[in-house]
Design a protein around this motif. Sequence first.
Motif, PDB file in Angstrom:
ATOM      1  N   ILE A 129       1.001  -1.204  -0.015  1.00 15.40           N
ATOM      2  CA  ILE A 129       0.028   0.060   0.020  1.00 15.40           C
ATOM      3  C   ILE A 129       1.034   1.299  -0.107  1.00 15.40           C
ATOM      4  CG2 ILE A 129      -1.652   1.293   1.317  1.00 15.40           C
ATOM      5  CD1 ILE A 129      -2.887  -1.546   2.307  1.00 15.40           C
ATOM      6  N   GLY A 130       1.972   1.095   0.776  1.00 17.56           N
ATOM      7  CA  GLY A 130       2.963   2.386   0.714  1.00 17.56           C
ATOM      8  C   GLY A 130       3.330   2.514  -0.796  1.00 17.56           C
ATOM      9  N   ALA A 131       3.734   1.536  -1.347  1.00 20.89           N
ATOM     10  CA  ALA A 131       4.316   1.512  -2.784  1.00 20.89           C
ATOM     11  C   ALA A 131       3.256   2.303  -3.653  1.00 20.89           C
ATOM     12  CB  ALA A 131       4.845   0.265  -3.317  1.00 20.89           C
ATOM     13  N   PHE A 132       1.926   1.727  -3.632  1.00 15.85           N
ATOM     14  CA  PHE A 132       0.857   2.094  -4.097  1.00 15.85           C
ATOM     15  C   PHE A 132       0.946   3.639  -4.266  1.00 15.85           C
ATOM     16  CE2 PHE A 132      -1.948  -1.988  -4.577  1.00 15.85           C
ATOM     17  CZ  PHE A 132      -1.214  -2.388  -5.241  1.00 15.85           C
ATOM     18  N   GLY A 133       0.917   4.277  -2.997  1.00 16.01           N
ATOM     19  CA  GLY A 133       0.653   5.448  -2.676  1.00 16.01           C
ATOM     20  C   GLY A 133       1.801   6.464  -3.175  1.00 16.01           C
ATOM     21  N   LYS A 134       3.001   5.977  -3.563  1.00 17.75           N
ATOM     22  CA  LYS A 134       3.944   6.675  -4.271  1.00 17.75           C
ATOM     23  C   LYS A 134       4.104   6.555  -5.623  1.00 17.75           C
ATOM     24  CE  LYS A 134       6.918   6.059  -0.200  1.00 17.75           C
ATOM     25  NZ  LYS A 134       6.989   7.482   0.057  1.00 17.75           N
ATOM     26  N   LEU A 135       3.603   5.331  -6.219  1.00 13.52           N
ATOM     27  CA  LEU A 135       3.558   5.103  -7.797  1.00 13.52           C
ATOM     28  C   LEU A 135       2.476   5.369  -8.440  1.00 13.52           C
ATOM     29  CD1 LEU A 135       5.115   1.526  -7.400  1.00 13.52           C
ATOM     30  CD2 LEU A 135       6.291   3.569  -8.253  1.00 13.52           C
ATOM     31  N   LEU A 136       1.315   5.664  -7.653  1.00  7.60           N
ATOM     32  CA  LEU A 136      -0.040   5.939  -8.169  1.00  7.60           C
ATOM     33  C   LEU A 136      -0.586   7.536  -8.296  1.00  7.60           C
ATOM     34  CD1 LEU A 136      -1.835   2.664  -7.814  1.00  7.60           C
ATOM     35  CD2 LEU A 136      -0.442   3.190  -9.693  1.00  7.60           C
ATOM     36  N   GLU A 137      -1.155   7.798  -9.177  1.00  8.48           N
ATOM     37  CA  GLU A 137      -1.895   9.416  -8.957  1.00  8.48           C
ATOM     38  C   GLU A 137      -2.847   9.606  -8.043  1.00  8.48           C
ATOM     39  OE1 GLU A 137       0.252   8.660 -12.995  1.00  8.48           O
ATOM     40  OE2 GLU A 137      -1.414   7.615 -11.796  1.00  8.48           O
ATOM     41  N   PRO A 138      -2.931  10.561  -7.296  1.00  5.49           N
ATOM     42  CA  PRO A 138      -4.003  10.703  -6.155  1.00  5.49           C
ATOM     43  C   PRO A 138      -5.425  10.075  -6.573  1.00  5.49           C
ATOM     44  CG  PRO A 138      -2.692  12.701  -6.421  1.00  5.49           C
ATOM     45  CD  PRO A 138      -2.263  11.945  -7.584  1.00  5.49           C
ATOM     46  N   LYS A 139      -5.856  10.195  -7.734  1.00  2.00           N
ATOM     47  CA  LYS A 139      -7.226   9.585  -8.287  1.00  2.00           C
ATOM     48  C   LYS A 139      -7.218   8.002  -7.954  1.00  2.00           C
ATOM     49  CE  LYS A 139      -6.240   9.115 -13.082  1.00  2.00           C
ATOM     50  NZ  LYS A 139      -6.860   9.696 -14.513  1.00  2.00           N
ATOM     51  N   TRP A 140      -6.147   7.559  -7.833  1.00  3.32           N
ATOM     52  CA  TRP A 140      -6.083   5.932  -7.661  1.00  3.32           C
ATOM     53  C   TRP A 140      -5.885   5.709  -6.479  1.00  3.32           C
ATOM     54  CZ3 TRP A 140      -7.357   2.574 -11.380  1.00  3.32           C
ATOM     55  CH2 TRP A 140      -7.472   2.990 -12.787  1.00  3.32           C
ATOM     56  N   ARG A 141      -5.360   6.577  -5.573  1.00  2.00           N
ATOM     57  CA  ARG A 141      -4.746   6.085  -4.210  1.00  2.00           C
ATOM     58  C   ARG A 141      -5.894   5.325  -3.319  1.00  2.00           C
ATOM     59  NH1 ARG A 141      -1.141  11.457  -3.332  1.00  2.00           N
ATOM     60  NH2 ARG A 141       0.357  10.987  -4.613  1.00  2.00           N
ATOM     61  N   SER A 142      -6.884   5.996  -3.226  1.00  3.50           N
ATOM     62  CA  SER A 142      -7.846   5.340  -2.121  1.00  3.50           C
ATOM     63  C   SER A 142      -8.415   3.961  -2.532  1.00  3.50           C
ATOM     64  CB  SER A 142      -8.972   6.430  -1.710  1.00  3.50           C
ATOM     65  OG  SER A 142      -8.250   7.367  -1.081  1.00  3.50           O
ATOM     66  N   LEU A 143      -8.582   3.890  -3.958  1.00  2.00           N
ATOM     67  CA  LEU A 143      -9.162   2.943  -4.744  1.00  2.00           C
ATOM     68  C   LEU A 143      -7.948   1.782  -4.634  1.00  2.00           C
ATOM     69  CD1 LEU A 143     -11.595   1.430  -5.682  1.00  2.00           C
ATOM     70  CD2 LEU A 143     -10.580   2.267  -7.881  1.00  2.00           C
ATOM     71  N   SER A 144      -6.828   2.112  -4.956  1.00  2.43           N
ATOM     72  CA  SER A 144      -5.822   1.259  -4.936  1.00  2.43           C
ATOM     73  C   SER A 144      -5.555   0.592  -3.538  1.00  2.43           C
ATOM     74  CB  SER A 144      -4.452   1.722  -5.496  1.00  2.43           C
ATOM     75  OG  SER A 144      -3.671   2.630  -4.557  1.00  2.43           O
ATOM     76  N   PHE A 145      -5.638   1.319  -2.391  1.00  2.00           N
ATOM     77  CA  PHE A 145      -5.621   0.848  -1.161  1.00  2.00           C
ATOM     78  C   PHE A 145      -6.605  -0.212  -0.972  1.00  2.00           C
ATOM     79  CE2 PHE A 145      -4.048   5.298   0.453  1.00  2.00           C
ATOM     80  CZ  PHE A 145      -2.692   5.187  -0.064  1.00  2.00           C
ATOM     81  N   GLY A 146      -7.722  -0.135  -1.522  1.00  2.00           N
ATOM     82  CA  GLY A 146      -8.874  -0.998  -1.471  1.00  2.00           C
ATOM     83  C   GLY A 146      -8.507  -2.351  -2.030  1.00  2.00           C
ATOM     84  N   PHE A 147      -8.069  -2.063  -3.367  1.00  2.00           N
ATOM     85  CA  PHE A 147      -7.609  -3.257  -4.198  1.00  2.00           C
ATOM     86  C   PHE A 147      -6.519  -4.226  -3.313  1.00  2.00           C
ATOM     87  CE2 PHE A 147      -9.422  -1.226  -7.985  1.00  2.00           C
ATOM     88  CZ  PHE A 147     -10.335  -2.345  -8.223  1.00  2.00           C
ATOM     89  N   GLY A 148      -5.425  -3.409  -3.045  1.00  2.00           N
ATOM     90  CA  GLY A 148      -4.416  -4.006  -2.146  1.00  2.00           C
ATOM     91  C   GLY A 148      -4.863  -4.845  -0.634  1.00  2.00           C
TER      92      GLY A 148
END
Length: 412
Positions: A129-148
């Motif tokens: 999730i930390g890597a997602f937060g750094k690699l993905l744009e803000p519009k993707w972050r919360s949703l990517s946290f959910g996917f992870g």
Amino acid sequence: MTATPAIRRAAWQSVPLILVCGSLIAMLGFGPRSTLGLFLTPMSAANGWGRDVFALALALQMLLWGAAQPFIGAIADRFGPVLVLSLGALLYAIGFAWMTFATTPGEMYLSAGVLIGFGLAGSSFTVVIGAFGKLLEPKWRSLSFGFGTAAGSFGQFLFSPLAVALNATFDWHTTLLIFAAVVLAIMPLSLALAKPAETITPAQQAALQSAPAALREALVHPSYIYLVLGFFTCGFQIFFITVHLPAYLVDRGLSADIGAYTIGTVGLFNIIGSISAGYLSNRMPKRYLLSGIYFLRSIAIVIYIMLPVSVASSLVFGAVMGLLWLSTVPPTNALVVVMFGTRWLTMLAGFAFFSHQVGGFLGVWLGGVVFERSGSYDPIWWLAILLGILAGVINLPIKEQPVARVAAASAA
């Protein structure tokens, strides 16, 4: 004003590749570990242990996993996640393999407790999730946290029945060795989360916030403290249930398989819950989302323990708890980003996770101790209910706004 480095992904690091590989890592990191409760009865019987031995080993695992997470997170934030994930996977695999040959409580504490605990700190979804937060744009972050988070839950759904099938086909020794080999797949998958190059001048580097400064800033922020304290309850509830529910059901005349299927149901429905929580984190106050989750957990537990235990009630309980299981993770991490930004996200989320794991330690350990002394899990169920109510209350006053440093940098 604090300088912010310009970060770009490598050309081959597409959003789908990052999400898929990161999600697979989360699945492999969380899945095998979530099955350990299924080994409590056969390992204890084979070695002549009380349930408190196995419970203490897993409680130690929870505590070390959490204690190491802020430090592991700081290393991942500073140097990237690939090395951290790879070393974590190696320790995780060695721990599983050693459990197969453990014949004394000391060996159990070192294998299932120390090695797997440190291995999980390096290879779990927190680093992903930390890597997602750094690699993905803000519009993707919360949703990517959910996917992870959902991927970790899918691992729980997949590996619980897999463990039952492997135990039936082979034995629990072979199952542990197979899981040891499987988690090594985290190492090649981690390459997709490689830290991108930072375009930053020496002056900007000097202006960047250090890890100790970031931690000091967070620990005097009331909203962060509320968040950390609330996350304690999440760990207490989910790890008590994961480790002790299979044995709880056996005590009430159901087969061990029902425990596995119930934990698997939790994992399946948490896929829905985690993705939904990631989606809702962008569309409603995150503190209200967290409070609602904790209150609903307590209600679900009360209803479950007050009704006669059956296959149907256990599977329904698993489904309801699954919707609420790790759905706390996306809004918790999203609040950390809102308050402090992404620079030290993995470390600060890791410190919150330490609180989560202290709760997990107490839930697992007290479950074993209370059962051995009273012959019942009922006191721990009621404690889990009380903690859920308290966590729901303590999240309500959280202020969802950036600290002055982040607000000034954003304005600039």
